[in-house]
Design a protein around this motif. Structure first.
Motif, mmCIF file in Angstrom:
data_model
loop_
_atom_site.group_PDB
_atom_site.id
_atom_site.type_symbol
_atom_site.label_atom_id
_atom_site.label_comp_id
_atom_site.label_asym_id
_atom_site.label_seq_id
_atom_site.Cartn_x
_atom_site.Cartn_y
_atom_site.Cartn_z
ATOM 1 N N THR A 27 0.853 -1.190 0.000
ATOM 2 C CA THR A 27 0.000 0.000 0.000
ATOM 3 C C THR A 27 0.888 1.239 0.000
ATOM 4 O O THR A 27 2.060 1.192 0.400
ATOM 5 C CB THR A 27 -0.917 0.048 1.230
ATOM 6 O OG1 THR A 27 -0.108 0.197 2.415
ATOM 7 C CG2 THR A 27 -1.750 -1.224 1.345
ATOM 8 N N ASP A 29 -2.611 6.980 -6.752
ATOM 9 C CA ASP A 29 -3.173 5.751 -6.214
ATOM 10 C C ASP A 29 -2.210 4.590 -6.469
ATOM 11 O O ASP A 29 -1.150 4.762 -7.091
ATOM 12 C CB ASP A 29 -4.550 5.448 -6.810
ATOM 13 C CG ASP A 29 -4.550 5.430 -8.343
ATOM 14 O OD1 ASP A 29 -3.503 5.078 -8.934
ATOM 15 O OD2 ASP A 29 -5.592 5.756 -8.931
ATOM 16 N N LYS A 30 -2.589 3.427 -5.984
ATOM 17 C CA LYS A 30 -1.725 2.249 -6.096
ATOM 18 C C LYS A 30 -1.498 1.864 -7.549
ATOM 19 O O LYS A 30 -0.394 1.428 -7.912
ATOM 20 C CB LYS A 30 -2.344 1.082 -5.321
ATOM 21 C CG LYS A 30 -1.496 -0.182 -5.327
ATOM 22 C CD LYS A 30 -2.110 -1.260 -4.452
ATOM 23 C CE LYS A 30 -1.297 -2.546 -4.486
ATOM 24 N NZ LYS A 30 -1.859 -3.599 -3.593
ATOM 25 N N GLN A 31 -2.506 2.030 -8.396
ATOM 26 C CA GLN A 31 -2.349 1.652 -9.803
ATOM 27 C C GLN A 31 -1.265 2.475 -10.480
ATOM 28 O O GLN A 31 -0.464 1.945 -11.259
ATOM 29 C CB GLN A 31 -3.670 1.803 -10.554
ATOM 30 C CG GLN A 31 -3.607 1.280 -11.990
ATOM 31 C CD GLN A 31 -3.199 -0.184 -12.062
ATOM 32 O OE1 GLN A 31 -3.831 -1.029 -11.451
ATOM 33 N NE2 GLN A 31 -2.128 -0.478 -12.801
ATOM 34 N N GLU A 32 -1.208 3.761 -10.202
ATOM 35 C CA GLU A 32 -0.157 4.594 -10.783
ATOM 36 C C GLU A 32 1.212 4.136 -10.298
ATOM 37 O O GLU A 32 2.186 4.126 -11.064
ATOM 38 C CB GLU A 32 -0.376 6.066 -10.432
ATOM 39 C CG GLU A 32 -1.388 6.751 -11.313
ATOM 40 C CD GLU A 32 -1.279 8.264 -11.250
ATOM 41 O OE1 GLU A 32 -0.422 8.775 -10.490
ATOM 42 O OE2 GLU A 32 -2.038 8.934 -11.971
ATOM 43 N N LEU A 77 1.975 1.057 -9.390
ATOM 44 C CA LEU A 77 2.258 -0.213 -10.063
ATOM 45 C C LEU A 77 2.687 0.008 -11.506
ATOM 46 O O LEU A 77 3.558 -0.714 -12.021
ATOM 47 C CB LEU A 77 1.034 -1.127 -10.008
ATOM 48 C CG LEU A 77 0.634 -1.642 -8.627
ATOM 49 C CD1 LEU A 77 -0.610 -2.520 -8.732
ATOM 50 C CD2 LEU A 77 1.778 -2.419 -7.980
ATOM 51 N N ASP A 78 2.098 0.983 -12.180
ATOM 52 C CA ASP A 78 2.513 1.307 -13.541
ATOM 53 C C ASP A 78 4.003 1.656 -13.574
ATOM 54 O O ASP A 78 4.746 1.193 -14.449
ATOM 55 C CB ASP A 78 1.706 2.493 -14.086
ATOM 56 C CG ASP A 78 0.252 2.150 -14.378
ATOM 57 O OD1 ASP A 78 -0.082 0.945 -14.434
ATOM 58 O OD2 ASP A 78 -0.551 3.086 -14.541
ATOM 59 N N ARG A 85 1.917 -10.880 -11.675
ATOM 60 C CA ARG A 85 0.651 -10.238 -11.310
ATOM 61 C C ARG A 85 0.824 -8.727 -11.213
ATOM 62 O O ARG A 85 -0.088 -7.972 -11.562
ATOM 63 C CB ARG A 85 0.147 -10.790 -9.977
ATOM 64 C CG ARG A 85 -0.347 -12.232 -10.061
ATOM 65 C CD ARG A 85 -0.754 -12.751 -8.689
ATOM 66 N NE ARG A 85 -1.757 -11.894 -8.073
ATOM 67 C CZ ARG A 85 -1.803 -11.599 -6.780
ATOM 68 N NH1 ARG A 85 -0.890 -12.085 -5.945
ATOM 69 N NH2 ARG A 85 -2.753 -10.831 -6.311
ATOM 70 N N GLY A 143 -1.743 -5.920 -16.567
ATOM 71 C CA GLY A 143 -2.738 -4.850 -16.537
ATOM 72 C C GLY A 143 -2.179 -3.463 -16.325
ATOM 73 O O GLY A 143 -2.954 -2.501 -16.222
ATOM 74 N N THR A 144 -0.862 -3.324 -16.254
ATOM 75 C CA THR A 144 -0.281 -2.001 -16.054
ATOM 76 C C THR A 144 -0.065 -1.300 -17.389
ATOM 77 O O THR A 144 -0.084 -1.918 -18.454
ATOM 78 C CB THR A 144 1.071 -2.091 -15.318
ATOM 79 O OG1 THR A 144 1.959 -2.950 -16.049
ATOM 80 C CG2 THR A 144 0.891 -2.634 -13.919
ATOM 81 N N ARG A 145 0.164 0.000 -17.311
ATOM 82 C CA ARG A 145 0.456 0.809 -18.499
ATOM 83 C C ARG A 145 1.860 1.371 -18.360
ATOM 84 O O ARG A 145 2.262 1.836 -17.291
ATOM 85 C CB ARG A 145 -0.557 1.951 -18.637
ATOM 86 C CG ARG A 145 -1.995 1.462 -18.753
ATOM 87 C CD ARG A 145 -2.960 2.612 -18.897
ATOM 88 N NE ARG A 145 -2.737 3.355 -20.146
ATOM 89 C CZ ARG A 145 -3.429 4.435 -20.492
ATOM 90 N NH1 ARG A 145 -4.388 4.896 -19.692
ATOM 91 N NH2 ARG A 145 -3.182 5.047 -21.625
ATOM 92 N N THR A 176 4.981 3.722 -18.364
ATOM 93 C CA THR A 176 5.192 5.147 -18.122
ATOM 94 C C THR A 176 6.379 5.667 -18.927
ATOM 95 O O THR A 176 6.735 6.835 -18.829
ATOM 96 C CB THR A 176 5.445 5.405 -16.624
ATOM 97 O OG1 THR A 176 6.619 4.688 -16.203
ATOM 98 C CG2 THR A 176 4.255 4.951 -15.794
#
Length: 213
Positions: free
Chosen positions: A25, A46-49, A51-52, A98, A102-104, A106
């Motif tokens: 987190t 957020d976490k998704q950014e 992870l990207d 994992r 699903g990441t994009r 950068t």
């Protein structure tokens, strides 16, 4: 401590190895870096950014292993090198597959290996679409394969008790599932061999497609 995106992403990868994807987190990462959570949210909303950025970092790290040392190598060597290099890259981190899924990106830096791959395939008389389908098939196969592999071995060399071979075998009625019982060790052990065999099937299929053109 002043932090930037690179520092936060690097610490995120360290934390990923320590606690796994679910427990990663932004607030826990702030604690690791000994900064206020706001310092993390300044760079990642957020976490998704996060992870990207982490996924892009991992793919950049592994980019040199995705292409053969000898550019003139046969296209089959290029395909095999890309697959094995990507698997090694994903296995370098806990939940690596994992995390990347699903990441994009950068950065466009990881695309350079794919560009070189495409040029080599087209130079070997593949159509552009065939080259794209081949590369994406290898990528998707590797990503899903490593997801399953890391579910069985969350930490390298340490099997999850959920995938204890004898326990799984004992749950299968031999009268109903004789083949599943025999396949147990093929499916949940010997991943290096099985990955190599699966990749060889993809490459053989590409060879057949190329010959039929």
């Amino acid at each position: 401590m002043k932090v930037n995106k690179a520092i936060v992403a690097g610490a995120g990868l360290e934390l990923l190895n320590e606690v796994g994807l679910e427990q990663l987190t932004l607030r826990r990462l702030a604690t690791k870096l000994n900064v206020q959570a706001a310092a993390i949210y300044w760079h990642f909303k957020d976490k998704q950014e996060l992870l990207d950025e982490m996924a892009t970092t991992v793919l950049v790290e592994g980019a040199s292993g995705l292409v053969p040392r000898r550019p003139s190598a046969d296209w089959q060597v290029w395909a095999s090198t890309y697959g094995h290099g990507l698997r090694k890259t994903l296995l370098a981190y806990r939940d690596g597959a994992r995390m990347v899924s699903g990441t994009r990106l950068t950065s466009t830096e990881p695309l350079k290996a794919g560009e070189a791959f495409g040029a080599r395939m087209i130079g070997s008389h593949f159509a552009l679409r065939e080259a794209v389908v081949l590369l994406s098939t290898i990528y998707n196969y590797t990503l899903s394969f490593v997801m399953e592999e890391q579910a069985v071995f969350p930490t390298p060399g340490m099997r999850s008790p959920l995938y204890a071979l004898e326990a799984r075998r004992a749950r299968l009625d031999p009268a109903l599932f004789p083949h599943h019982r025999q396949a147990n060790t093929i499916l949940f052990d010997g991943y290096n061999r099985r990955y190599k065999e699966g990749l060889a099937l993809i490459i053989a299929g590409a060879e057949a497609l190329k010959q039929s053109d």
